[in-house]
Scaffold this motif. Structure first.
Motif, PDB file in Angstrom:
ATOM      1  N   TYR A 194       3.217   7.529  -9.931  1.00  0.00           N
ATOM      2  CA  TYR A 194       2.727   7.152  -8.604  1.00  0.00           C
ATOM      3  C   TYR A 194       3.504   7.888  -7.523  1.00  0.00           C
ATOM      4  O   TYR A 194       2.947   8.408  -6.558  1.00  0.00           O
ATOM      5  CB  TYR A 194       2.863   5.644  -8.417  1.00  0.00           C
ATOM      6  CG  TYR A 194       2.413   5.153  -7.057  1.00  0.00           C
ATOM      7  CD1 TYR A 194       1.106   4.767  -6.843  1.00  0.00           C
ATOM      8  CD2 TYR A 194       3.312   5.081  -5.994  1.00  0.00           C
ATOM      9  CE1 TYR A 194       0.687   4.322  -5.596  1.00  0.00           C
ATOM     10  CE2 TYR A 194       2.912   4.644  -4.748  1.00  0.00           C
ATOM     11  CZ  TYR A 194       1.589   4.265  -4.555  1.00  0.00           C
ATOM     12  OH  TYR A 194       1.196   3.830  -3.317  1.00  0.00           O
ATOM     13  N   THR A 227       0.160  13.081  -5.033  1.00  0.00           N
ATOM     14  CA  THR A 227       0.085  13.638  -3.679  1.00  0.00           C
ATOM     15  C   THR A 227      -1.203  13.284  -2.950  1.00  0.00           C
ATOM     16  O   THR A 227      -1.342  13.581  -1.775  1.00  0.00           O
ATOM     17  CB  THR A 227       0.214  15.168  -3.741  1.00  0.00           C
ATOM     18  OG1 THR A 227      -0.833  15.693  -4.583  1.00  0.00           O
ATOM     19  CG2 THR A 227       1.576  15.578  -4.299  1.00  0.00           C
ATOM     20  N   ASP A 228      -2.169  12.670  -3.638  1.00  0.00           N
ATOM     21  CA  ASP A 228      -3.417  12.317  -2.963  1.00  0.00           C
ATOM     22  C   ASP A 228      -3.693  10.829  -3.138  1.00  0.00           C
ATOM     23  O   ASP A 228      -3.268  10.195  -4.107  1.00  0.00           O
ATOM     24  CB  ASP A 228      -4.585  13.133  -3.517  1.00  0.00           C
ATOM     25  CG  ASP A 228      -4.821  12.871  -4.992  1.00  0.00           C
ATOM     26  OD1 ASP A 228      -5.712  12.060  -5.304  1.00  0.00           O
ATOM     27  OD2 ASP A 228      -4.116  13.473  -5.817  1.00  0.00           O
ATOM     28  N   GLU A 229      -4.423  10.264  -2.200  1.00  0.00           N
ATOM     29  CA  GLU A 229      -4.673   8.834  -2.172  1.00  0.00           C
ATOM     30  C   GLU A 229      -5.547   8.376  -3.337  1.00  0.00           C
ATOM     31  O   GLU A 229      -5.397   7.258  -3.827  1.00  0.00           O
ATOM     32  CB  GLU A 229      -5.325   8.450  -0.838  1.00  0.00           C
ATOM     33  CG  GLU A 229      -4.409   8.624   0.361  1.00  0.00           C
ATOM     34  CD  GLU A 229      -3.104   7.854   0.201  1.00  0.00           C
ATOM     35  OE1 GLU A 229      -3.153   6.695  -0.260  1.00  0.00           O
ATOM     36  OE2 GLU A 229      -2.043   8.412   0.522  1.00  0.00           O
ATOM     37  N   ALA A 230      -6.464   9.225  -3.791  1.00  0.00           N
ATOM     38  CA  ALA A 230      -7.333   8.846  -4.904  1.00  0.00           C
ATOM     39  C   ALA A 230      -6.518   8.612  -6.179  1.00  0.00           C
ATOM     40  O   ALA A 230      -6.744   7.639  -6.914  1.00  0.00           O
ATOM     41  CB  ALA A 230      -8.385   9.926  -5.144  1.00  0.00           C
ATOM     42  N   THR A 231      -5.575   9.512  -6.420  1.00  0.00           N
ATOM     43  CA  THR A 231      -4.723   9.358  -7.604  1.00  0.00           C
ATOM     44  C   THR A 231      -3.861   8.119  -7.480  1.00  0.00           C
ATOM     45  O   THR A 231      -3.682   7.360  -8.438  1.00  0.00           O
ATOM     46  CB  THR A 231      -3.833  10.599  -7.789  1.00  0.00           C
ATOM     47  OG1 THR A 231      -4.655  11.748  -7.946  1.00  0.00           O
ATOM     48  CG2 THR A 231      -2.938  10.442  -9.012  1.00  0.00           C
ATOM     49  N   LYS A 232      -3.305   7.894  -6.286  1.00  0.00           N
ATOM     50  CA  LYS A 232      -2.484   6.709  -6.082  1.00  0.00           C
ATOM     51  C   LYS A 232      -3.285   5.437  -6.284  1.00  0.00           C
ATOM     52  O   LYS A 232      -2.811   4.470  -6.877  1.00  0.00           O
ATOM     53  CB  LYS A 232      -1.873   6.737  -4.681  1.00  0.00           C
ATOM     54  CG  LYS A 232      -0.788   7.798  -4.503  1.00  0.00           C
ATOM     55  CD  LYS A 232      -0.147   7.714  -3.127  1.00  0.00           C
ATOM     56  CE  LYS A 232       0.983   8.720  -2.996  1.00  0.00           C
ATOM     57  NZ  LYS A 232       1.638   8.644  -1.678  1.00  0.00           N
ATOM     58  N   ALA A 233      -4.527   5.436  -5.798  1.00  0.00           N
ATOM     59  CA  ALA A 233      -5.380   4.259  -5.968  1.00  0.00           C
ATOM     60  C   ALA A 233      -5.665   4.008  -7.447  1.00  0.00           C
ATOM     61  O   ALA A 233      -5.685   2.866  -7.914  1.00  0.00           O
ATOM     62  CB  ALA A 233      -6.689   4.445  -5.203  1.00  0.00           C
ATOM     63  N   ALA A 291       0.822  -1.216   0.000  1.00  0.00           N
ATOM     64  CA  ALA A 291       0.000   0.000   0.000  1.00  0.00           C
ATOM     65  C   ALA A 291       0.851   1.259   0.000  1.00  0.00           C
ATOM     66  O   ALA A 291       0.801   2.035  -0.932  1.00  0.00           O
ATOM     67  CB  ALA A 291      -0.957  -0.029   1.171  1.00  0.00           C
ATOM     68  N   PRO A 292       1.646   1.523   1.066  1.00  0.00           N
ATOM     69  CA  PRO A 292       2.467   2.722   1.011  1.00  0.00           C
ATOM     70  C   PRO A 292       3.857   2.385   0.502  1.00  0.00           C
ATOM     71  O   PRO A 292       4.478   1.468   0.997  1.00  0.00           O
ATOM     72  CB  PRO A 292       2.526   3.166   2.471  1.00  0.00           C
ATOM     73  CG  PRO A 292       2.382   1.915   3.264  1.00  0.00           C
ATOM     74  CD  PRO A 292       1.705   0.901   2.398  1.00  0.00           C
TER      75      PRO A 292
END
Length: 329
Positions: A258, A262-268, A20-21
């Motif tokens: 990736y 900077t935001d979790e939505a983009t990373k997802a 995940a991270p």
């Protein structure tokens, strides 16, 4: 004859999607530093005609206008012009060149999925792209994006101005603002003989261009159509090598974006994109292996090497999983 070489690029992808991270490291921080800003634009419904055929970029890729310049996905348009594309994530450098025979096979398979797509589905979407400091080499010559324009990345795809790409790649790419149509022809297409008024073609031969299939691929295994074991395995390993090169470039690009996110939505979203690419590359691997197995059977050879190809591929996948798990500790 039992040598197996397939350094699967799944390693990098699994590092991207396996945990995940992702903890930052020196190379990752250096890549992120090349992102300078973000832009918000709206995608367009554009018709694309390459070599006389309607094509559309893969799902998730777009065409847009920013500061009066039309931007297109570099890899898709380069492939449509039958050019190879390599991505050096460390130096943020793109190289576009004439493809090798094995690379051309992968490019044509890629383009088969781009025929008659629905551009309307990708129109009028609000998209956010990251501006990157990228350098370019076209056919051995360094090229720079014109002042006032830039390079942008979204979901692992790099976008450049259409005119810059046209002038750099050496092919005429026209843009009709009124009909929203992009038209271009590859050098190979332009070199094909054209029919005269009577229907005959000019040039040294009036025969149709042969398809890449062979008699062995169609099931024949005797006579002049017989392939040697070395021909089959060498051709297979060349295709696997080309697939590895393409997957490495694509996956490194996704990983680069990736890290910059900077935001979790983009990373997802990028995680999902990575998994989709893994499935696509795995499907291509299975297709190449299935074709090789069919040719080996058709020509009466042992198929033992197929298991070795698969074992090498799975070993690389497992190594990637273990590496990803170690990074997550």
């Amino acid at each position: 004859m039992t040598k197996v070489k397939f350094p699967a690029a799944a390693l990098l992808l699994l590092m991207l999607i396996g945990i995940a991270p992702l903890t930052a490291s020196a190379p990752l921080s250096a890549s992120a530093a090349t992102v300078t800003e973000s832009i918000k634009v709206k995608s367009m419904d554009v018709k694309m005609i390459f070599d006389g055929v309607n094509m559309q970029p893969p799902t998730g890729q777009y065409v847009f206008i920013y500061n009066n310049a039309t931007y297109v996905p570099l890899r898709f348009v380069s492939y449509a012009l039958q050019k190879s594309v390599s991505w050096d994530a460390k130096n943020v450098k793109v190289t576009v060149a004439e493809p090798s025979t094995s690379e051309l096979v992968v490019i044509k398979e890629y383009l088969m999925n781009a025929v008659n797509g629905n551009s309307a589905a990708a129109a009028n979407k609000n998209i956010v792209l990251s501006k990157v400091k990228a350098s370019y080499v076209f056919n051995g010559s360094a090229k720079a994006v014109p002042t006032g324009q830039g390079s942008y990345i979204l979901n692992g795809s790099l976008y450049v101005p259409l005119r810059f790409l046209s002038e750099s790649v050496g092919n005429s790419i026209s843009w009709d603002q009124k009909t929203k149509t992009i038209t271009a022809e590859s050098a190979a297409y332009q070199a094909q003989p054209t029919p005269d008024a009577s229907g005959n073609t000019s040039g040294s031969s009036a025969t149709a261009t042969p398809t890449p299939s062979s008699s062995a691929a169609a099931g024949g295994g005797a006579g002049s159509g017989t392939l040697t074991y070395e021909q089959i395995t060498s051709d297979t390993e060349a295709k696997l090598s080309a697939l590895q090169s393409q997957s490495t470039s694509t996956l490194m690009s996704i990983g680069f974006e990736y890290i910059a996110a900077t935001d979790e939505a983009t990373k997802a979203s990028l995680m999902a994109k990575g998994k989709q690419q893994l499935a696509s590359f795995t499907a291509s691997f299975n297709s190449i292996i299935a074709e090789a197995e069919q040719k080996l059977n058709a020509n009466g050879y042992s198929t033992d090497i197929i298991a070795q190809y698969r074992a090498a591929f799975e070993a690389q996948l497992q190594a990637g999983r273990e590496l990803a798990e170690g990074m997550g500790d």
